[in-house]
Design an enzyme around this catalytic site. Structure first.
Site, short mmCIF file in Angstrom:
data_model
loop_
_atom_site.label_atom_id
_atom_site.label_comp_id
_atom_site.label_asym_id
_atom_site.label_seq_id
_atom_site.Cartn_x
_atom_site.Cartn_y
_atom_site.Cartn_z
N LYS A 36 -4.70 -10.81 -6.65
CA LYS A 36 -5.98 -11.05 -6.00
C LYS A 36 -6.99 -9.96 -6.41
O LYS A 36 -6.61 -8.83 -6.71
CB LYS A 36 -5.84 -11.10 -4.48
CG LYS A 36 -5.68 -9.76 -3.81
CD LYS A 36 -6.06 -9.82 -2.32
CE LYS A 36 -6.18 -8.40 -1.78
NZ LYS A 36 -6.98 -8.28 -0.59
N LYS A 50 0.81 -1.22 0.00
CA LYS A 50 0.00 0.00 0.00
C LYS A 50 0.85 1.27 0.00
O LYS A 50 0.33 2.36 -0.25
CB LYS A 50 -0.99 -0.01 1.17
CG LYS A 50 -2.10 -1.04 0.94
CD LYS A 50 -3.25 -0.94 1.90
CE LYS A 50 -4.35 -1.90 1.44
NZ LYS A 50 -5.41 -2.08 2.40
N LYS A 95 -10.23 -4.31 -3.76
CA LYS A 95 -11.03 -3.08 -3.84
C LYS A 95 -10.21 -1.97 -4.49
O LYS A 95 -10.68 -1.26 -5.35
CB LYS A 95 -11.40 -2.60 -2.44
CG LYS A 95 -12.49 -3.36 -1.76
CD LYS A 95 -12.67 -2.74 -0.38
CE LYS A 95 -13.58 -3.57 0.48
NZ LYS A 95 -13.37 -3.29 1.91
N1 AQP Z 1 -9.55 -11.54 -3.38
C1 AQP Z 1 -9.93 -12.04 -2.22
N2 AQP Z 1 -10.25 -13.36 -2.12
C2 AQP Z 1 -10.66 -13.89 -0.93
N3 AQP Z 1 -10.80 -13.16 0.20
C3 AQP Z 1 -10.52 -11.84 0.14
N4 AQP Z 1 -10.57 -10.85 1.05
C4 AQP Z 1 -10.18 -9.69 0.48
N5 AQP Z 1 -9.87 -9.89 -0.81
C5 AQP Z 1 -10.07 -11.22 -1.05
C6 AQP Z 1 -11.01 -11.05 2.44
O1 AQP Z 1 -12.09 -10.16 2.68
C7 AQP Z 1 -12.11 -9.88 4.08
C8 AQP Z 1 -12.35 -8.40 4.29
O2 AQP Z 1 -11.18 -7.75 3.89
P1 AQP Z 1 -10.78 -6.29 4.25
O3 AQP Z 1 -11.75 -5.59 5.09
O4 AQP Z 1 -9.36 -6.32 4.65
O5 AQP Z 1 -10.99 -5.75 2.86
P2 AQP Z 1 -10.06 -4.86 2.10
O6 AQP Z 1 -8.64 -5.06 2.47
O7 AQP Z 1 -10.65 -3.51 2.21
O8 AQP Z 1 -10.37 -5.54 0.72
P3 AQP Z 1 -9.35 -5.67 -0.35
O9 AQP Z 1 -9.98 -5.92 -1.65
O10 AQP Z 1 -8.32 -6.63 0.12
O11 AQP Z 1 -8.88 -4.17 -0.33
P4 AQP Z 1 -7.53 -3.55 -0.73
O12 AQP Z 1 -7.52 -3.53 -2.20
O13 AQP Z 1 -7.63 -2.16 -0.16
O14 AQP Z 1 -6.44 -4.35 -0.10
C9 AQP Z 1 -10.79 -10.38 4.67
O15 AQP Z 1 -11.02 -11.58 5.39
C10 AQP Z 1 -9.96 -10.65 3.45
O16 AQP Z 1 -9.05 -11.72 3.67
#
Ligand code: AQP
Length: 330
Positions: A194, A111, A197
């Site tokens: 992966k 990040k 978001k």
């Molecule tokens: N691609 C994924 N496959 C399976 N599980 C996933 N999780 C996130 N991406 C995947 C799981 O979702 C839960 C909530 O995650 P979070 O609140 O940490 O979500 P986040 O980080 O805002 O989502 P992203 O997409 O991972 O965001 P960015 O892009 O900002 O890093 C967790 O249990 C996570 O493992």
């Protein structure tokens, strides 16, 4: 009874990876385990987010979790910032965690890769410690998450073990619960990364709340490979394997078994798209209903916070006493 805890940030749009990797397990497991599910709004502050967006997203995510089947009469659903014990325990744990171990967190590296570490918020660096507090406050046994959270869970375990060794047995040391299938849903346009978001393109991620026809189109346009063989092999065939996982989770079959049903990519994509749309249909319907009853959602969160705080306070007191802080006045 086993205690389960997990959370989600109210940032961006909730995608299929969040749903499959985490949310669906929370709904499934709430009947077997004592489940605490929270919306991690304090974690959301580690990145730039408009205050009005944060408020709206917090309620939207709460509605989505209820629509996904979380039953407030069965589990405890709450917002992190409404339970003040989280940052309080977070501070005690920051005084146990080491700078070097936070430095190794790949999410921090990822990040800050673009903007550089210098401009990163201190909270982005330390939030895995707050995450450890989130978990340890509830004497959590199991933490169902996607595989991207494995490293943070290891850190939480290390901190708990170190605290217990230094100050005497205080915390339950939790286990990560990471499913075999669907723990890492991949970006549809870049299947070696992966679904994310913040990092996936609009075509690379399926949003849980977007119209079914948009979801279906994205899945049908997923990148596969230059071969034609349908085989479940995440390393050699990440795009095809991702589609098989989406189909497997949506139909309750195994990806290996499903692979045998297909000789071409087109029908696999079409079936995966249709299955995902069906899988999410009830969530869409319940979400629409809840949109007209936001008072109910606010009420659920208030009751959840009261219940969570009562339990969290007991653990916080134990931890404060262990490190030598005077007890709070009754
Ligand atoms: N691609 C994924 N496959 C399976 N599980 C996933 N999780 C996130 N991406 C995947 C799981 O979702 C839960 C909530 O995650 P979070 O609140 O940490 O979500 P986040 O980080 O805002 O989502 P992203 O997409 O991972 O965001 P960015 O892009 O900002 O890093 C967790 O249990 C996570 O493992």
């Amino acid at each position: 009874m086993t205690r389960v805890l997990s959370g989600i940030q109210p940032t961006g749009e909730i995608h299929l990876g969040n749903y499959i990797g985490a949310i669906r397990h929370w709904a499934d497991e709430q009947h077997e385990h004592d489940s605490f599910i929270f919306i991690a709004d304090l974690h959301a502050l580690t990145m730039d987010i408009d205050p009005s967006v944060l408020r709206a997203k917090t309620l939207e995510v709460a509605s989505l979790l209820l629509a996904a089947g979380l039953d407030p009469n069965v589990c405890t659903l709450f917002v992190q910032s409404q339970v003040p014990q989280h940052p309080q325990l977070g501070w005690l744990l920051e005084c146990v965690a080491a700078f070097g171990e936070l430095r190794r967190m790949t999410q921090f590296k990822d990040k800050t890769a673009k903007g550089g570490e210098g401009a990163a918020r201190v909270g982005l660096f330390t939030y895995p410690v707050l995450q450890a507090a989130d978990i340890l406050l509830y004497d959590t046994d199991r933490v169902p998450v996607g595989s991207d959270q494995r490293q943070h869970l290891e850190l939480c375990r290390d901190i708990a073990i170190r605290f217990n060794t230094r100050y005497g047995s205080t915390f339950v040391v939790p286990q990560a619960a990471i499913a075999k299938v669907g723990a890492k849903i991949m970006d549809l346009q870049d299947p070696v990364a992966k679904m994310s978001k913040s990092r996936s393109s609009p075509q690379g991620k399926v949003l849980v709340l977007e119209p079914p026809e948009v979801m279906a189109k994205k899945i049908k346009r997923a990148i596969t490979d230059a071969e034609t063989e349908v085989r479940y092999d995440a390393k050699a065939k990440p795009g095809v394997s991702n589609l098989l996982e989406l189909l497997a989770v949506s139909t309750g079959r195994s990806p290996e078994d499903l692979a045998g049903d297909y000789t071409q990519y087109g029908p696999l994509k079409a079936d995966a798209a249709a299955a995902v749309v069906e899988f999410l249909r009830p969530v869409h319907e319940r979400f629409r209903e809840l949109q007209s009853d936001q008072g109910y959602v606010v009420d659920v969160l208030a009751k959840g916070a009261d219940k969570a705080a009562a339990l969290a306070e007991q653990t916080l007191r134990r931890a404060k006493q262990a490190v030598g802080l005077l007890p709070s006045r009754p």
